[in-house]
Design an enzyme around this catalytic site. Structure first.
Site, PDB file in Angstrom:
ATOM      1  N   LYS A  27       0.982  -1.255  -0.026  1.00 44.71           N
ATOM      2  CA  LYS A  27       0.026  -0.010   0.041  1.00 44.71           C
ATOM      3  C   LYS A  27       0.941   1.161   0.180  1.00 44.71           C
ATOM      4  CE  LYS A  27      -3.870  -0.359   2.518  1.00 44.71           C
ATOM      5  NZ  LYS A  27      -4.161  -0.660   3.744  1.00 44.71           N
ATOM      6  N   ARG A  97      -3.475   3.322   8.455  1.00 43.54           N
ATOM      7  CA  ARG A  97      -3.722   2.112   7.535  1.00 43.54           C
ATOM      8  C   ARG A  97      -2.497   1.078   7.804  1.00 43.54           C
ATOM      9  NH1 ARG A  97      -4.911   4.535   2.046  1.00 43.54           N
ATOM     10  NH2 ARG A  97      -6.238   2.541   1.854  1.00 43.54           N
ATOM     11  N   GLY A 106      -8.301  -7.188   4.557  1.00 44.40           N
ATOM     12  CA  GLY A 106      -9.267  -7.492   5.655  1.00 44.40           C
ATOM     13  C   GLY A 106      -8.781  -8.000   6.925  1.00 44.40           C
ATOM     14  N   MET A 108      -5.909  -7.111   8.634  1.00 48.75           N
ATOM     15  CA  MET A 108      -5.168  -6.163   9.738  1.00 48.75           C
ATOM     16  C   MET A 108      -6.098  -4.889  10.006  1.00 48.75           C
ATOM     17  SD  MET A 108      -1.156  -6.696   9.165  1.00 48.75           S
ATOM     18  CE  MET A 108      -1.241  -6.214   7.441  1.00 48.75           C
ATOM     19  N   ARG A 348      -3.299  -1.782  -6.579  1.00 43.17           N
ATOM     20  CA  ARG A 348      -2.472  -2.984  -6.670  1.00 43.17           C
ATOM     21  C   ARG A 348      -2.924  -3.917  -7.749  1.00 43.17           C
ATOM     22  NH1 ARG A 348      -5.331  -4.659  -1.503  1.00 43.17           N
ATOM     23  NH2 ARG A 348      -7.401  -5.432  -2.112  1.00 43.17           N
ATOM     24  N   HIS A 474      -7.118 -43.711 -10.395  1.00 43.96           N
ATOM     25  CA  HIS A 474      -7.497 -44.123 -11.499  1.00 43.96           C
ATOM     26  C   HIS A 474      -8.479 -43.147 -12.084  1.00 43.96           C
ATOM     27  CE1 HIS A 474     -10.167 -46.193 -14.533  1.00 43.96           C
ATOM     28  NE2 HIS A 474      -8.827 -47.056 -14.849  1.00 43.96           N
ATOM     29  N   ARG A 596      -1.341 -46.527 -25.011  1.00 44.41           N
ATOM     30  CA  ARG A 596      -1.146 -47.693 -24.102  1.00 44.41           C
ATOM     31  C   ARG A 596      -1.957 -48.755 -24.850  1.00 44.41           C
ATOM     32  NH1 ARG A 596      -2.814 -43.393 -20.870  1.00 44.41           N
ATOM     33  NH2 ARG A 596      -1.256 -42.740 -18.910  1.00 44.41           N
ATOM     34  N   ARG A 650       3.608 -48.296 -26.738  1.00 46.52           N
ATOM     35  CA  ARG A 650       3.966 -49.066 -25.515  1.00 46.52           C
ATOM     36  C   ARG A 650       3.749 -50.701 -25.691  1.00 46.52           C
ATOM     37  NH1 ARG A 650       2.853 -47.795 -19.567  1.00 46.52           N
ATOM     38  NH2 ARG A 650       0.829 -48.514 -20.094  1.00 46.52           N
ATOM     39  N   SER A 801      11.881 -43.031 -22.742  1.00 48.77           N
ATOM     40  CA  SER A 801      10.663 -42.211 -22.466  1.00 48.77           C
ATOM     41  C   SER A 801      10.798 -42.290 -20.756  1.00 48.77           C
ATOM     42  CB  SER A 801       9.741 -42.588 -23.094  1.00 48.77           C
ATOM     43  OG  SER A 801       8.359 -41.756 -22.580  1.00 48.77           O
ATOM     44  N   GLY A 803       8.980 -42.980 -17.600  1.00 48.02           N
ATOM     45  CA  GLY A 803       7.469 -43.230 -17.247  1.00 48.02           C
ATOM     46  C   GLY A 803       7.673 -42.724 -15.601  1.00 48.02           C
ATOM     47  N   THR A 804       7.161 -41.536 -15.485  1.00 47.74           N
ATOM     48  CA  THR A 804       7.553 -40.974 -14.183  1.00 47.74           C
ATOM     49  C   THR A 804       6.592 -41.388 -13.059  1.00 47.74           C
ATOM     50  OG1 THR A 804       6.290 -39.023 -14.985  1.00 47.74           O
ATOM     51  CG2 THR A 804       8.722 -38.898 -15.072  1.00 47.74           C
ATOM     52  N   ASN A 805       5.360 -41.956 -13.433  1.00 51.11           N
ATOM     53  CA  ASN A 805       4.496 -42.562 -12.216  1.00 51.11           C
ATOM     54  C   ASN A 805       5.195 -43.704 -11.619  1.00 51.11           C
ATOM     55  OD1 ASN A 805       2.539 -40.731 -13.270  1.00 51.11           O
ATOM     56  ND2 ASN A 805       1.446 -42.001 -14.539  1.00 51.11           N
ATOM     57  N   ASP A 806       5.697 -44.623 -12.673  1.00 53.34           N
ATOM     58  CA  ASP A 806       6.098 -45.821 -12.030  1.00 53.34           C
ATOM     59  C   ASP A 806       7.720 -45.619 -11.451  1.00 53.34           C
ATOM     60  OD1 ASP A 806       4.985 -48.222 -11.850  1.00 53.34           O
ATOM     61  OD2 ASP A 806       4.669 -48.294 -14.150  1.00 53.34           O
ATOM     62  N   CYS A 868       6.498 -39.449 -20.442  1.00 52.85           N
ATOM     63  CA  CYS A 868       5.184 -39.740 -20.567  1.00 52.85           C
ATOM     64  C   CYS A 868       4.113 -39.835 -19.349  1.00 52.85           C
ATOM     65  CB  CYS A 868       5.027 -40.959 -21.423  1.00 52.85           C
ATOM     66  SG  CYS A 868       5.684 -42.345 -20.805  1.00 52.85           S
ATOM     67  N   TYR A 888      10.982 -33.755 -25.170  1.00 52.15           N
ATOM     68  CA  TYR A 888       9.525 -33.585 -25.218  1.00 52.15           C
ATOM     69  C   TYR A 888       8.871 -33.928 -24.055  1.00 52.15           C
ATOM     70  CZ  TYR A 888       8.860 -38.506 -26.243  1.00 52.15           C
ATOM     71  OH  TYR A 888       8.778 -39.996 -26.132  1.00 52.15           O
TER      72      TYR A 888
HETATM   73  P1  ADP Z   1      -7.874  -2.417   3.756  1.00 50.41           P
HETATM   74  O1  ADP Z   1      -6.253  -2.874   3.471  1.00 50.41           O
HETATM   75  O2  ADP Z   1      -8.632  -3.267   4.613  1.00 50.41           O
HETATM   76  O3  ADP Z   1      -8.431  -1.948   2.497  1.00 50.41           O
HETATM   77  P2  ADP Z   1      -7.496   0.357   3.689  1.00 50.41           P
HETATM   78  O4  ADP Z   1      -6.258   0.760   4.809  1.00 50.41           O
HETATM   79  O5  ADP Z   1      -7.147   0.320   2.435  1.00 50.41           O
HETATM   80  O6  ADP Z   1      -7.741  -1.139   4.451  1.00 50.41           O
HETATM   81  O7  ADP Z   1      -8.784   1.211   4.357  1.00 50.41           O
HETATM   82  C1  ADP Z   1     -10.079   1.031   4.235  1.00 50.41           C
HETATM   83  C2  ADP Z   1     -10.895   1.994   3.562  1.00 50.41           C
HETATM   84  O8  ADP Z   1     -10.694   3.250   4.545  1.00 50.41           O
HETATM   85  C3  ADP Z   1     -10.186   2.505   2.022  1.00 50.41           C
HETATM   86  O9  ADP Z   1     -10.462   2.109   1.117  1.00 50.41           O
HETATM   87  C4  ADP Z   1     -10.923   3.890   2.262  1.00 50.41           C
HETATM   88  O10 ADP Z   1     -12.188   3.807   1.807  1.00 50.41           O
HETATM   89  C5  ADP Z   1     -10.939   4.350   3.729  1.00 50.41           C
HETATM   90  N1  ADP Z   1      -9.675   5.215   3.889  1.00 50.41           N
HETATM   91  C6  ADP Z   1      -8.256   4.922   4.397  1.00 50.41           C
HETATM   92  N2  ADP Z   1      -7.773   6.107   4.315  1.00 50.41           N
HETATM   93  C7  ADP Z   1      -8.527   7.078   3.818  1.00 50.41           C
HETATM   94  C8  ADP Z   1      -8.203   8.492   3.738  1.00 50.41           C
HETATM   95  N3  ADP Z   1      -7.079   9.019   4.140  1.00 50.41           N
HETATM   96  N4  ADP Z   1      -9.150   9.345   3.547  1.00 50.41           N
HETATM   97  C9  ADP Z   1     -10.678   8.714   3.253  1.00 50.41           C
HETATM   98  N5  ADP Z   1     -10.911   7.397   3.258  1.00 50.41           N
HETATM   99  C10 ADP Z   1      -9.758   6.610   3.731  1.00 50.41           C
HETATM  100 MG    MG Z   2       4.805 -47.921 -16.133  1.00 52.15          MG
HETATM  101 MG    MG Z   3      -7.770  -1.117   1.153  1.00 57.09          MG
END
Ligand code: ADP
Ligand code: MG
Ligand code: MG
Length: 912
Positions: A27, A97, A106, A108, A348, A474, A596, A650, A801, A803-806, A868, A888
């Site tokens: 981030k 954040r 979600g 942290m 991201r 199988h 086979r 074979r 060839s 025969g990697t299973n066996d 194979c 191959y």
């Molecule tokens: P998560 O990683 O769980 O998405 P974020 O740190 O991205 O948590 O924050 C979640 C949401 O909080 C962001 O998507 C945004 O909508 C809101 N937020 C975070 N920082 C700001 C900010 N500086 N101004 C306005 N909204 C914010």
């Molecule tokens: Mg075999």
């Molecule tokens: Mg976020």
């Protein structure tokens, strides 16, 4: 100089950039990068992951020099935003954040609206001209602070979140449904109630000093790195606990000031199907987490934002284009619109399905953003994911309906990708008969497990579902080769053959009832779920769709063109019938790496059984003579399909009791009598002979070339059938390159014994027909001795060839049929890194292969070497085969594109 712990971003300048994810987290690094490329980002600063490391190494305290660095950065943000943290007239607010090197959605904590207290809230109301939203922000802040920083949790399981409970009471009392309908007065009351809650539960006052607030939030964010959720997540996804998180302190912008404000999340293009165009969710007049919280249903950006906020929509689209151009990748973003202006809060690289991955990679090349080499990168299209393009998929809407209606039944191991709905059938022969009578009704073959005898029934079925077995059972192997949807090891299903029903999750389903299975995910549903066929299959195999009618196909073809240009490894297929061969060629197979022959015998059980019970060479030859024409026609069909491409055949490999055992005699009461009359023998003699075939350990028993050595007439017949077919097809004007392969040899003498018979058959056929052709005689390398003595064996054998299973079974002394009870435990406890029957055990089996390659080529420099086993379609194994210099790989028809892509990816990665 002291360590730099704080990195500023804002005003078009940033201390960091996107390459610094290790230090700044994803981030933080991307916030800095977005500032650098001139996107609108509220100013702020990042506390590095080194602070987190220090924090945990020093009993949850901060490095001494941190405080001043934070204060300096804070001043810069104040200057940039033209407001002051804690000011009674012009207050600046912050968010704090979390953000680790890899995203942990979600897991942290984040705190918004830091800096609000009874004084600043009034100033904020004046400044924004919106009293309601100021108190709404304050209410949120006290709540988040109590929850995240002071960790106020429900007292016991029956109590809800204390803040949410208070909020709900308030809504009820006010007679409104949504928080946004609460009045200023009611919000003020809530703030007071929340503070009281904190005082009574945490035993201290809610802190009014903004500085104390911000340090509390920073501590909470670093503290959340070690919360339960985050630790479990890291364990699941293999993220090291040592990495630590960064903390981002950023000036707040407001999405809750009125109807010209909003908050949202979006994708620069759709990531389920890859369709271009901005899409996502937004909420008008809302803040932060409201979008994902599910309290209000968000609106779709692509549907209504253009009409709700045309100017902002335009900004967002331009930002999306700029981001893609800069990152050369689809972006997953978070944004807030304040009074019509879009602010970026996060970006991201977006996660996507295999289907979308292909479309996006190809589109980005066609749009001139990336090169074809970049499009093939493993991180853009994991080779395995390419298979999604070939499989029918469940219509997502129909699947959601099924789940909503409570029709989800169970989950097993997803062994063969594809989606299928059909009627339940528990017996292979019934499936076959049903299919003949009702060719338009799909069948799902549901069994405890499958065996080679179920082959015809499996062919007739659309999908195969077994209660037991692993990913290389199988059922899994065969269905993958047939390209059928398959789920194995679905232990929640109880199959009752006597009542012709299955029991699952307290429900009983009868043979003939509809059931649906998603081989992509392993999910099983009651009733029907609608499917959508793959367009690539419609074009290439069914030929019901013209290439120019399918954009999906065109993109697939474009991608495969690049793949073929960049790979070095050739890709063949494992195919036993012309149909499989045709399909493999449609997918770009360059030959057959394994045919086979015993699969053909299962179609002619009478003759092979006659051969088995025969007591004399003459009687055996009589039976074999009956088999010869069938084999010849089968081979001729394959040669025609392959049209000049090499075909490796074979010789007979499995122990004879697979064709005839006590069990067969029991199941078919008239069989012994029939066999006795064919061989001029008695029922007792037949039974004795069949009893003799029983083996304690068939895997290491009388099989492979050991059969052809003890019964040379079998090899002679098979070789004759091959060469007669080859000559016949050559006379039809089709080039034929047969490669005859001896199974399971470990000694040079074994190979030479068989080679002599094969060459004699060739000479005889050439003489009889007056035609000659080129052919090769080679061997499988599937026992360690053969690899170790590859120098000797290659003095006679013209190709190898693996025969990697066996080879895996014989190297690890693990039987594929018996590893079920412990493989799961081994995997869960990290005793082995992966299932060795899915991915080559590179350090063990792989090293034996390396020895085989080196020693083999030491005595025959141009020795052609392939593989194979089922591993030929596994990307990691294909890459390994590239690395050790194989010529191959050979895999089931529908894995051909996957193997090709993996080969190209490794060639490109190695070329760098
Ligand atoms: P998560 O990683 O769980 O998405 P974020 O740190 O991205 O948590 O924050 C979640 C949401 O909080 C962001 O998507 C945004 O909508 C809101 N937020 C975070 N920082 C700001 C900010 N500086 N101004 C306005 N909204 C914010
Ligand atoms: Mg075999
Ligand atoms: Mg976020």
């Amino acid at each position: 100089m002291s360590t730099k712990y704080v990195y500023f971003f804002g005003d078009g300048q940033a201390d960091g950039d996107s390459s610094m994810k290790t230090l700044l987290g994803g981030k933080g690094a991307n916030l800095a990068e977005m500032v650098r490329i001139g996107l609108p980002v509220p100013a702020g600063f990042t506390l590095t992951t080194e602070v987190c490391t220090y924090y945990y190494a020093n009993n949850r305290t901060f490095p001494p020099e941190l405080k001043q660095q934070v204060l300096d950065a804070l001043k810069k943000v104040e200057k940039s935003m033209g407001a002051e943290f804690g000011s009674a007239t012009n207050p600046l607010l912050f968010s704090c954040r979390s953000g680790a090197r890899e995203s942990m959605p979600g897991m942290m904590d984040t705190v918004l609206n830091i800096g609000l207290n009874d004084t600043t809230v009034v100033a904020l109301a004046k400044q924004t001209g919106n009293e309601r939203s100021a108190w709404d922000s304050y209410r949120r802040f006290v709540q988040m602070y109590g929850d995240v920083v002071l960790e106020l949790k429900p007292k016991d399981k029956t109590e809800g979140d204390p803040f949410e409970v208070a909020l709900e009471h308030k809504r009820e009392k006010a007679g409104v449904k949504e928080d946004s309908q609460l009045s200023v007065e009611q919000l003020k009351e809530l703030v007071a109630e929340f503070k009281q809650l904190i005082k009574s539960r945490a035993g201290k006052d809610f802190p009014t000093d903004p500085m104390e607030q911000v340090w509390g939030a920073i501590g909470a964010v670093f503290g959340s790195w070690m919360n339960d959720r985050a630790m479990v997540y890291r364990r699941t996804y293999g993220i090291p606990h040592e990495w630590g998180t960064a903390a981002n302190v950023q000036a707040m912008v407001f999405g809750n000031l009125g109807d010209d404000c909003a908050t949202g999340v979006g994708l620069t293009r759709d990531c389920a199907l890859g369709t271009p165009g901005f899409c996502g969710d937004y909420l008008i007049n809302a803040q932060g987490e409201d979008v994902v919280a599910g309290i209000r249903t968000p609106k779709r950006i692509e549907e209504t934002l253009a009409s709700d906020m045309p100017e902002s929509y335009k900004q967002l689209n331009e930002i999306g284009k700029k981001l893609e151009k800069h990152y050369k990748e689809v972006q997953d973003i978070e944004f807030t619109i304040q009074r019509g202006k879009v602010y970026m809060l996060q970006t991201r690289n977006a996660k996507r399905t295999g289907f979308a991955a292909v479309r996006i990679a190809v589109d980005l090349v066609n749009e001139g953003l990336i090169t074809e080499q970049e499009a093939l990168q493993k991180r853009r299209i994991p080779a395995d994911d390419l298979a999604q393009l070939l499989q029918p998929i469940f219509d997502p809407a129909s699947k959601a309906t099924a789940t909503k209606e409570g029709r989800f039944l169970a989950k097993g191991i997803n062994a063969g990708p594809g989606a299928a709905s059909g009627v339940i059938c528990l017996f292979a022969d019934e499936a076959e008969q049903f299919h003949e009578k009702n060719p338009n009704t799909d069948i799902i073959l549901v069994r405890k497990e499958t065996s080679p005898e179920d082959l015809r029934g499996m062919k007739a079925a659309k999908g195969i579902l077994t209660a037991t077995g692993g990913a290389s059972s199988h059922a899994a192997l065969v269905s993958r080769q047939m390209g059928k949807a398959c789920i194995v090891g679905c232990s929640a299903i109880e199959v009752d053959y006597t009542t012709n029903t299955i029991n699952v999750g307290g429900k009983t389903l009868k043979s003939g009832d509809f059931i649906s299975m998603d081989g992509f995910t392993g999910e099983v549903f009651e009733g029907k779920v609608q499917t959508k066929p793959s367009e690539v299959i419609q074009v290439l195999v069914q030929k019901t769709l013209k290439p120019e009618e399918s954009e999906t196909y065109q993109r697939y073809a474009q991608l495969m063109g690049w793949v073929d240009k960049h790979r070095k490894l050739r890709v063949r297929t494992n195919a036993d019938t012309p149909n499989q061969a045709d399909e493999a060629i449609a997918f770009g197979a360059e030959g057959i790496g394994l045919c086979r022959t015993e699969h053909m015998f299962f179609d002619h059980l009478d003759e092979i059984r006659h051969m088995i019970v025969a007591e004399t060479k003459e009687s055996r030859e009589e039976a074999l003579a009956k088999l010869l024409p069938f084999q010849r026609e089968d081979f001729a069909g394959l040669f025609r399909s392959m049209n000049g491409r090499p075909v490796t055949i074979r010789l007979l490999d499995p122990p004879l009791h697979e064709f005839l055992s006590d069990r067969h005699l029991e199941e078919q009461p008239d069989l012994a009598q029939k066999l006795a009359s064919w061989t001029n023998s008695t029922v007792d003699a037949v039974k004795r002979r069949v009893g003799e075939l029983h083996e304690a350990n068939p895997m290491l028993g009388h099989r492979g070339c050991r059969l052809g050595i003890v019964y040379p007439e079998i090899t002679a017949m098979q070789a004759r059938a091959i060469f007669e077919a080859a000559v016949k097809v050559k006379k039809e004007g089709i080039n034929v390159v047969p490669e005859v392969m001896v199974p399971l040899a470990g000694f040079l003498t074994e190979f030479k014994h068989q080679e002599k018979i094969i060459r004699a058959a060739a000479e005889a056929v050439f003489k009889e027909t007056g035609t000659t052709l080129e052919y090769l005689v080679g061997t499988m390398i599937e026992v360690p001795r053969a690899a170790v003595r590859a120098d000797q064996i290659a003095s006679a054998a013209e190709f190898f060839s693996f025969g990697t299973n066996d080879l895996t079974q014989t190297t690890l002394a693990i039987s594929r049929d018996d590893y079920g009870p412990f493989i799961g435990y081994y995997r869960e406890h990290d005793i082995i890194p992966s299932d060795p029957f899915q991915t080559i055990d590179q350090e063990g089996v792989g090293d034996i292969m390396k020895i085989g390659v080196e020693r083999g080529r030491s005595s025959r420099a141009d020795l052609k070497i392939g593989i194979c086993g089922e591993h030929g379609g596994d990307p990691a194994s294909v890459m390994f085969c590239h690395d050790i210099g194989l010529n191959y790989v050979s895999c089931s028809p529908r894995r051909v594109p996957v193997a090709k892509l993996a080969a190209a990816q490794q060639a490109l990665a190695a070329g760098k």
